[in-house]
Design a protein around this motif. Structure first.
Motif, PDB file in Angstrom:
ATOM      1  N   UNK A  42       0.829  -1.211   0.000  1.00 33.31           N
ATOM      2  CA  UNK A  42       0.000   0.000   0.000  1.00 33.31           C
ATOM      3  C   UNK A  42       0.861   1.256   0.000  1.00 33.31           C
ATOM      4  N   UNK A  43       2.006   1.203   0.659  1.00 32.29           N
ATOM      5  CA  UNK A  43       2.882   2.370   0.682  1.00 32.29           C
ATOM      6  C   UNK A  43       3.543   2.598  -0.678  1.00 32.29           C
ATOM      7  N   UNK A  44       3.969   1.523  -1.327  1.00 26.31           N
ATOM      8  CA  UNK A  44       4.535   1.666  -2.674  1.00 26.31           C
ATOM      9  C   UNK A  44       3.497   2.250  -3.624  1.00 26.31           C
ATOM     10  N   UNK A  48       3.411   5.951  -5.648  1.00 25.05           N
ATOM     11  CA  UNK A  48       3.188   6.036  -7.090  1.00 25.05           C
ATOM     12  C   UNK A  48       2.018   6.950  -7.426  1.00 25.05           C
ATOM     13  N   UNK A  49       0.951   6.868  -6.666  1.00 29.48           N
ATOM     14  CA  UNK A  49      -0.224   7.707  -6.913  1.00 29.48           C
ATOM     15  C   UNK A  49       0.076   9.173  -6.652  1.00 29.48           C
ATOM     16  N   UNK A  50       0.868   9.472  -5.641  1.00 26.24           N
ATOM     17  CA  UNK A  50       1.264  10.856  -5.373  1.00 26.24           C
ATOM     18  C   UNK A  50       2.140  11.404  -6.494  1.00 26.24           C
ATOM     19  N   UNK A  61       1.124   9.882   4.760  1.00 28.75           N
ATOM     20  CA  UNK A  61       0.618  10.335   6.061  1.00 28.75           C
ATOM     21  C   UNK A  61       1.045  11.764   6.381  1.00 28.75           C
ATOM     22  N   UNK A  62       2.346  12.033   6.283  1.00 31.27           N
ATOM     23  CA  UNK A  62       2.843  13.356   6.665  1.00 31.27           C
ATOM     24  C   UNK A  62       2.696  14.377   5.549  1.00 31.27           C
TER      25      UNK A  62
END
Length: 430
Positions: A42-44, A48-50, A61-62
């Motif tokens: 989910x973090x990867x 990618x989406x950002x 998150x931050x």
């Protein structure tokens, strides 16, 4: 008659076996669907989406610029997300990566059978006679089919399968006679491999040393040194833009990522055990780390781990040995995937340890059939990776790229064993 004694049988045809491998991976991907049960996945995907949204490489998150996760795989995911938001596309691409790994490992096996072009290591003609087809090529794909960890990981958004493909491609280039273009391409691929899996940065010097040694054995002149410099320059050229970005945005020298400190602490603290990993309770340290910047937190975690090692040298050595041995274990207890079934544990044990035994058998055959330089290099890499991994903590998925490299070595042992059996059988009937 054995299924490996003739090329006519579909199960001895490498192309048929590769098709089976691809279908098996696609079937598993279809069965698991778009589920992302692991935090890392989910973090990867979030990174990618950002990137795709134009926010930059920021933490979900931050919402701050980050270098905690290496960028290689998120950049690849971002390109795929531009085509479709579905996570099935990158998973399906993993199936193609796995297919590419199979082709690359088969190529390595073929090159190992032919031997080097130097007098020191002649080819193995008895293993290539028309009467005895190269069983090793089929064995290579069979051993890949018998790698449940690799096939399962291809259904996730982990970078290990993509990284494995890059590593196999690099070795396919390095095993060829030294050539400027191949050396440069190998360096570029290896540089992106480091951006995908940062731990390969520590192994890069061994690749450069192998390249120099291989060139000096064939033709000891300035060219071997120049090609080694070219390989190193190509690796650094790929890493340089990301390192410069980190210098500009984080105001610190960060070659790839900032998770080295916390990973070192996970592997070296008062609560660490030989089989613990990222699920370890280090909340006492994180309470302080969360108040710091990403760079300062990385330095704090690293120094805390170093301080613990200095204060507990005996315990640290015992822990290191335990982690090194655990590197060769067939199971890890993970908090992210719940209870692992007994069947899955047995599947890994019954496929991993025979692979190691075949490699040991290859060493036993080394006098009759001398080891190829690449075989020596692969075995050295495998041991060195275990030593480096034990500095931090060990996990099965971290081992996948190196397990796959053992397959050509094991396949050669399989070929030799089959040939010896056939020869004895022929002598009895003669």
């Amino acid at each position: 008659m054995s299924i490996l004694s003739t090329r006519q049988h579909p199960l001895t045809q490498p192309r048929s076996l590769l098709a089976l491998l691809f279908c098996l991976a696609c079937g598993l991907i279809a069965w698991r669907g778009s589920a992302l049960p692991f935090i890392d996945e989910r973090e990867y995907l979030g990174l990618a989406q950002n990137l795709l949204a134009g926010h930059g490489y920021i933490d979900a998150d931050s919402r701050l610029l980050t270098a905690y996760r290496p960028p290689g795989y998120p950049f690849l995911l971002a390109g795929l997300q531009a085509l479709t938001p579905s996570v099935l596309l990158p998973k399906l691409l993993n199936a193609f990566f796995l297919l590419g790994i199979g082709l690359g490992l088969r190529h390595l096996t073929q090159q190992l059978l032919r031997g080097q072009t130097t007098p020191q290591t002649p080819p193995l003609p008895s293993l290539l006679s028309p009467q005895q087809p190269a069983v090793a090529e089929s064995a290579t794909i069979w051993l890949l089919l018998a790698s449940p960890l690799a096939i399962y990981t291809s259904s996730t958004l982990y970078p290990q399968i993509f990284g494995s493909l890059l590593l196999v491609l690099v070795l396919c280039l390095l095993i060829q006679p030294p050539h400027w273009g191949r050396v440069c391409l190998a360096g570029l691929l290896y540089g992106y491999l480091i951006l995908t899996i940062p731990s390969f940065m520590y192994i890069a010097p061994f690749c450069a040393l192998y390249l120099w040694w291989r060139g000096s054995q064939a033709r000891p002149d300035w060219r071997s040194t120049a090609r080694t410099v070219l390989f190193t320059f190509a690796v650094l050229a790929v890493m340089a833009p990301w390192t410069y970005r980190n210098w500009q945005t984080l105001h610190a020298f960060v070659p790839v990522s900032t998770n080295g400190g916390v990973n070192l602490l996970y592997g070296n603290s008062e609560n660490t055990r030989y089989n613990t990993g990222g699920d370890l309770d280090i909340d006492a340290y994180k309470k302080i780390g969360f108040t710091l910047s990403e760079i300062d937190a990385d330095r704090y975690y690293r120094q805390a781990a170093i301080d613990w090692i200095r204060q507990h040298p005996t315990q640290a050595v015992e822990l290191y040995v335990g982690k090194w041995l655990n590197h060769f274990h067939f199971h890890n207890t993970l908090y992210t995937d719940g209870q692992t079934s007994l069947i899955s544990k047995l599947a890994v044990a019954l496929t991993y340890y025979p692979l190691l035994l075949l490699c040991l058998l290859r060493l036993c055959y080394r006098r009759e059939y001398p080891l190829h330089a690449m075989e020596k290099f692969i075995l050295v890499l495998y041991v060195m990776n275990a030593c480096l991994s034990a500095i931090f903590f060990t996990r099965l998925r971290f081992r996948i790229p190196f397990d796959l490299l053992l397959i050509p070595v094991a396949a050669i042992a399989w070929q030799i064993t089959w040939q010896r059996y056939q020869n004895k059988r022929s002598n009895r009937t003669a």
